[in-house]
Design an enzyme around this catalytic site. Structure first.
Site, PDB file in Angstrom:
ATOM      1  N   ASP A 153       0.674  -1.138   0.326  1.00  0.00           N
ATOM      2  CA  ASP A 153       0.034  -0.063   0.358  1.00  0.00           C
ATOM      3  C   ASP A 153       1.096   1.086   0.014  1.00  0.00           C
ATOM      4  OD1 ASP A 153      -1.702   1.661   0.301  1.00  0.00           O
ATOM      5  OD2 ASP A 153      -2.955   1.189   1.754  1.00  0.00           O
TER       6      ASP A 153
ATOM      7  N   ASP B 230      -7.977  -7.790   1.091  1.00  0.00           N
ATOM      8  CA  ASP B 230      -7.153  -7.743   2.385  1.00  0.00           C
ATOM      9  C   ASP B 230      -8.067  -6.896   3.514  1.00  0.00           C
ATOM     10  OD1 ASP B 230      -6.361  -4.911   3.722  1.00  0.00           O
ATOM     11  OD2 ASP B 230      -6.260  -4.483   1.543  1.00  0.00           O
TER      12      ASP B 230
END
Length: 370
Positions: free
Chosen positions: A89, A264
């Site tokens: 990320d 996720d």
């Protein structure tokens, strides 16, 4: 990275990623290893749960331990001894959620970092450099995240800035000439028209996959599902669809139902550390005193290490004593539960029985209140 959809059952899809000979089946759930570690368990134990790809956070790793330390090992994979793919990320969400001071301009974000309080400037260029140095297999663009329930004008401004940064991210990512993949992030809050604009502009830039950002941040579940119903059919069919930060087991079912390929979430690991354990019929709260003398395993249908060797009574004891082993065994079980759920989902899609599978899931889940 190559991606191919092999089976479809209504909107539910089953496919494969090919990461330089590493094959990952979808739909897939990625455990979260923010700092290069899934809390309380080793990389070998992660693999044994059935997990094949994990998520780490470029923002946090940039500050601690820092790129210099990680590059001494070659890349993040070597640093944490993980041979599978890693998605990172970019840190957009963390900048806006963790910083006590944050100023946004067209080039990036000036903020007070949470480690030493120093002012830091993070831009699409820096974010792409960080993720390239980490050796991420899937890189996320740098984006601006905003809170749920912002008005249309503020949401539009953030969406447009994220699009500008998406273009910059693409340019800087390409300059590194690596073979990794870059995903765009669809923004627009709760406004379908803004989501439409975001997606169409991202498609023009051309990314290897498309993530849905800014969801599961406080909006009612029905709103999230409506947005998935609206936007997923518009995402190119040959590109993976990633629902960021989601979710609970039922969210995985409902996301897959709408065509999502990747998920996720910290829920399985965080809940494990708090004694909330997922089983076929619901959730066991192992701190409950009724488990003190319960000699049965967590779930008789589960074949994870925890269920094969330990009783509910022992797990209750570990939790009561705040033993680290309890967090480890609970995490192994919860991740195994999630990966078994995803495997069963994939098999149901291959057999065109996803709807029946989801019906059975809800029937079993609501059967017993733990």
């Amino acid at each position: 990275m190559n991606f191919e959809v092999l089976y479809q059952d209504n909107n539910a899809r089953c496919g494969v990623f090919n990461f330089n000979q590493e094959i990952i089946e979808t739909p897939v759930f990625m455990p979260v290893g923010t700092y290069g570690a899934v809390k309380s368990i080793s990389t070998e134990e992660i693999k044994n749960t059935g997990s094949r790809i994990i998520l780490s956070n470029a923002f946090h790793l940039y500050f601690r331990p820092g790129l210099e330390i990680i590059k001494l090992h070659g890349n993040l994979h070597n640093f944490m001894n993980w041979s599978g793919p890693i998605l990172t990320d970019s840190g957009g969400f963390q900048v806006f959620s963790l910083s006590r001071f944050c100023k946004v301009n067209e080039e990036g974000v000036i903020f007070q970092n949470h480690i030493d309080g120093k002012k830091t400037f993070l831009t699409p260029k820096i974010s792409m450099k960080i993720q390239s140095d980490l050796g991420s297999n899937i890189v996320m663009i740098f984006d601006q995240c905003i809170e749920y329930n912002q008005n249309w004008e503020k949401t539009k401004n953030a969406m447009e800035r994220s699009l500008y940064w998406a273009k910059k991210s693409r340019i800087y990512f390409d300059s590194y000439k690596n073979k990794n993949s870059l995903f765009g992030i669809i923004h627009g809050g709760i406004y379908p028209s803004l989501r439409d604009i975001s997606l169409q502009e991202l498609i023009k830039i051309d990314f290897d996959g498309y993530a849905l950002g800014g969801l599961a941040v406080g909006e009612p579940k029905i709103e999230m599902y409506k947005l998935l119903d609206h936007i997923c059919p518009q995402i190119p069919k040959n590109k993976p669809r990633y629902l960021m930060g989601v979710g609970k087991p039922e969210d995985l079912i409902e996301g897959v139902r709408r065509g999502v390929d990747m998920f996720d979430c910290v829920i399985p690991t965080r809940n494990a550390r708090n004694g909330h354990l997922f089983v076929t019929n619901g959730v066991i709260k192992i701190r409950n005193k009724k488990y003190k003398k319960d000699l049965s395993c967590l779930d008789k249908t589960c074949v994870c290490y925890t269920c094969r060797y330990y009783s509910r009574s022992y797990l209750h004891h570990l939790d009561a004593c705040n033993e680290i082993l309890g967090a480890r065994l609970n995490t192994i079980h919860n991740l195994h539960y999630y990966q078994t759920l995803m495997s069963n989902i994939r098999n149901s899609i291959k057999n065109n029985t996803f709807e029946q599978f989801s019906l059975n899931f809800y029937k079993q889940k609501n059967k017993i209140d733990f």
